[in-house]
Design a protein around this motif. Structure first.
Motif, mmCIF file in Angstrom:
data_model
loop_
_atom_site.group_PDB
_atom_site.id
_atom_site.type_symbol
_atom_site.label_atom_id
_atom_site.label_comp_id
_atom_site.label_asym_id
_atom_site.label_seq_id
_atom_site.Cartn_x
_atom_site.Cartn_y
_atom_site.Cartn_z
ATOM 1 N N ILE B 36 -8.503 -26.976 -22.015
ATOM 2 C CA ILE B 36 -9.470 -26.670 -23.082
ATOM 3 C C ILE B 36 -10.619 -25.747 -22.670
ATOM 4 O O ILE B 36 -11.340 -25.255 -23.518
ATOM 5 C CB ILE B 36 -10.087 -27.966 -23.680
ATOM 6 C CG1 ILE B 36 -10.815 -28.759 -22.594
ATOM 7 C CG2 ILE B 36 -9.049 -28.810 -24.375
ATOM 8 C CD1 ILE B 36 -11.792 -29.756 -23.176
ATOM 9 N N ARG B 41 -8.510 -21.015 -22.327
ATOM 10 C CA ARG B 41 -8.549 -20.315 -23.626
ATOM 11 C C ARG B 41 -8.134 -18.855 -23.463
ATOM 12 O O ARG B 41 -7.422 -18.304 -24.301
ATOM 13 C CB ARG B 41 -9.949 -20.428 -24.246
ATOM 14 C CG ARG B 41 -10.289 -21.843 -24.728
ATOM 15 C CD ARG B 41 -11.486 -21.840 -25.654
ATOM 16 N NE ARG B 41 -12.704 -21.305 -25.042
ATOM 17 C CZ ARG B 41 -13.573 -22.049 -24.310
ATOM 18 N NH1 ARG B 41 -13.350 -23.334 -24.108
ATOM 19 N NH2 ARG B 41 -14.643 -21.504 -23.803
ATOM 20 N N THR B 42 -8.590 -18.231 -22.361
ATOM 21 C CA THR B 42 -8.190 -16.849 -22.098
ATOM 22 C C THR B 42 -6.671 -16.768 -21.934
ATOM 23 O O THR B 42 -6.021 -15.872 -22.479
ATOM 24 C CB THR B 42 -8.862 -16.333 -20.799
ATOM 25 O OG1 THR B 42 -10.247 -16.630 -20.875
ATOM 26 C CG2 THR B 42 -8.660 -14.852 -20.607
ATOM 27 N N LYS B 44 -4.422 -18.859 -23.045
ATOM 28 C CA LYS B 44 -3.776 -19.172 -24.325
ATOM 29 C C LYS B 44 -3.792 -17.946 -25.237
ATOM 30 O O LYS B 44 -2.787 -17.630 -25.901
ATOM 31 C CB LYS B 44 -4.508 -20.350 -24.995
ATOM 32 C CG LYS B 44 -3.971 -20.765 -26.340
ATOM 33 C CD LYS B 44 -2.701 -21.585 -26.203
ATOM 34 C CE LYS B 44 -2.181 -22.047 -27.562
ATOM 35 N NZ LYS B 44 -0.802 -22.544 -27.443
ATOM 36 N N LYS B 45 -4.924 -17.246 -25.218
ATOM 37 C CA LYS B 45 -5.074 -16.054 -26.063
ATOM 38 C C LYS B 45 -4.050 -14.987 -25.627
ATOM 39 O O LYS B 45 -3.357 -14.398 -26.459
ATOM 40 C CB LYS B 45 -6.493 -15.523 -25.939
ATOM 41 C CG LYS B 45 -6.833 -14.413 -26.899
ATOM 42 C CD LYS B 45 -8.357 -14.181 -26.955
ATOM 43 C CE LYS B 45 -8.705 -12.894 -27.680
ATOM 44 N NZ LYS B 45 -8.526 -11.684 -26.838
#
Lengths: 141, 408
Positions: B36, B41-42, B44-45
């Motif tokens: 999380i 996040r990077t 996942k992006k």
């Protein structure tokens, strides 16, 4: 590799004393050997081969091994001896060396037939590409 | 020595832009996309951007793309997954005789599990027709799997028309687009495709990463059970550098589509013309028009392919053949045999596949080296003069009496 890159004794002998052909296009290998015999000695030998790199190399070395030998010695040439002279072959290619030894023997049989000599003592390693069938099932993937 | 690489259907050289994207992902983008925090996040992006790039190449929705370990995995996943999910309704699968082994061997495996498989025949060009697909459909047919373009002979199948048949009869359609993706305009909506396999290394990406497009609503059990990644279909922490590389390769393939195809098609036709001009007794394998823009496949009669490949390699040229000796078995290509070629002609096949990087100079180099190799091997071949007649060699192509002559 040298016998593939620079195969020895490629060609035909127009007035050959014996001609033998083995293999079939289904296997992808056909070898034709031509021998000239003088006083029971193979004085000249040439081949033509349709086949892979190993088939060409084994044909070439088999002609080298047989040249200058007596018929009695040459007909004892085995596929193993051909493969060993090339420092070994991968298993899937072993039938190529069967064929080279057999092509030579087929030419010797032809020679003996023409002379009315007994050829029942010659044993073929690989009858009509039978080794092809067995090798196929062993190496299909 | 100069190397001329003409085996781009086997694999391709990585594009420097793909390598850069992949290296950056590998070095800087190390987060686990399932976590999380910022790094995650990077990651996942990037993963989802890559997924969108893959989807865009084939007209799919982003969430319909599942990253896999390559084309064969995608093929296995599609066939085994659909068989398991829909097998209760019936157990019949339709495919063709010219599919890649990832399809054929998976079908053979499924036959052992009790499924029925119809292997559709192809015509002399390697084509199967929508009519034949339609005629093979039974009440218990659950899946049609026909490749988009053939890896050996480059023939492009009428997938859009087969898709229409599949849709009309409400049967799922899978297509192995490993050779087609990036080379053919594919639109899974327009073509009515429900599942599609593709891979990165055929379009200048790395080995070991591919994708399965799975239409939303089509059911399938997970290929790998675990943490639920890839919508639960293929668990395991994602191969982010691989996915990023595949995404980049797809983006570049889409961006360069027109230019690359035009370039390769021009060189392909130049190469084919050159071969027919310089070598007699050559047969084109595959369809004359419906073929991949980078594929040349010819049979050089009276010689065997492996000898040709070894000699080409000695001259610095990489190519492939459907001859038995190069396939690892003693049977020649199942594709060429299905097209009706006799064994001897199949053994003499030569496949040359281009890339957008291939130059005219490289083709000229091949056209300089190939004819003497063919001549040398024919000179050695016991079937050459016997079948080709007594009228000689190079002069044959102009010989009116020649029974075979030039074939195209």
């Amino acid at each position: 590799m040298d016998h593939f890159a620079n195969p020895r004794n490629v060609g035909e002998i127009a007035d050959a004393d014996g001609v033998g052909e083995v293999g079939n296009p289904v296997c992808g290998d056909i070898m034709k050997f031509f021998i000239k015999v003088d006083n029971g000695i193979i004085t000249d030998i040439k081949f033509k081969t349709f086949g892979c790199g190993a088939a060409i190399a084994t044909s070439s070395i088999a002609t080298e091994l047989a040249r200058g030998k007596s018929i009695a010695e040459a007909q004892k040439l085995t596929n193993k001896a051909v493969a060993e002279a090339l420092d070994g072959l991968p298993p899937v290619k072993m039938h190529c060396s069967n064929l080279a030894a057999d092509a030579l023997k087929a030419a010797i049989i032809d020679y003996k037939k023409r002379r009315g000599l007994d050829y029942s003592d010659i044993r073929m390693d690989d009858d009509e590409c039978g080794g092809c069938e067995s090798a196929c099932t062993g190496h299909r993937h | 020595m100069q190397r001329v690489y003409l085996d781009n259907a086997a694999t391709t050289k990585i594009d420097p832009r793909v390598l850069e994207a992949m290296t950056l992902a590998l070095r800087d983008n190390f987060g686990n996309p399932s976590s999380i925090y910022a790094e995650a996040r990077t990651a996942k992006k990037s993963l989802e951007e890559a997924r969108a790039q893959v989807a865009a190449l084939i007209g799919a929705k982003t969430e319909e793309i599942i990253f896999t370990g390559g084309g064969s995995e995608a093929d296995n996943m599609a066939l085994r997954g659909i068989a398991e999910a829909y097998g209760k309704k019936g157990g019949h699968i339709i495919t063709s005789k010219v599919e890649h082994h990832a399809i054929i061997h998976t079908c053979e495996y499924l036959q052992k599990q009790g499924f029925d498989v119809t292997y559709l025949p192809v015509d002399e060009f390697g084509l199967t027709t929508p009519e034949e697909v339609k005629a093979a459909i039974r009440p218990d047919t659950i899946l049609i799997s026909i490749m988009y373009a053939n890896n050996e002979v480059g023939t492009i199948m009428p997938i859009r028309e087969i898709g229409a048949v599949a849709r009309e009869r409400k049967i799922l359609l899978h297509t192995d687009a490993v050779q087609a993706a990036g080379h053919i305009d594919i639109d899974v909506e327009r073509d009515n495709i429900d599942l599609l396999s593709l891979t990165a290394h055929k379009i200048h990406g790395p080995k070991g990463v591919g994708a399965l497009y799975l239409r939303k609503g089509v059911r399938m059990p997970p290929l790998i059970h675990g943490g639920g990644q890839e919508r639960g279909f293929r668990a395991g922490t994602e191969n982010l550098p691989g996915a990023v590389a595949l995404g980049k390769a797809c983006e570049l393939a889409a961006a360069g589509f027109e230019k690359n195809n035009a370039h390769m098609k021009k060189l392909r036709d130049y190469l084919l013309d050159g071969i027919f001009e310089k070598i007699p007794y050559v047969k084109l394998n595959g369809h004359p028009e419906k073929r991949l823009s980078n594929n040349v496949n010819v049979s050089i009669r009276y010689i065997e392919g492996e000898g040709m490949l070894l000699r080409l390699d000695m001259d610095g040229i990489s190519a492939s053949s459907g001859s038995a000796c190069t396939s690892g078995s003693l049977d020649p290509s199942h594709v060429l045999l299905a097209m009706g070629l006799d064994h001897a002609t199949a053994h003499g096949s030569l496949r040359l596949t281009l890339s957008p990087e291939t130059t005219k100079e490289e083709i000229d180099y091949l056209l300089e080296k190939l004819p003497p190799i063919a001549g040398f091997l024919r000179e050695m071949s016991p079937v050459y003069k016997a079948e080709a007649g007594a009228c000689g060699r190079q002069e044959l192509k102009n010989c009116a009496a020649c029974p075979v002559g030039r074939e195209k």
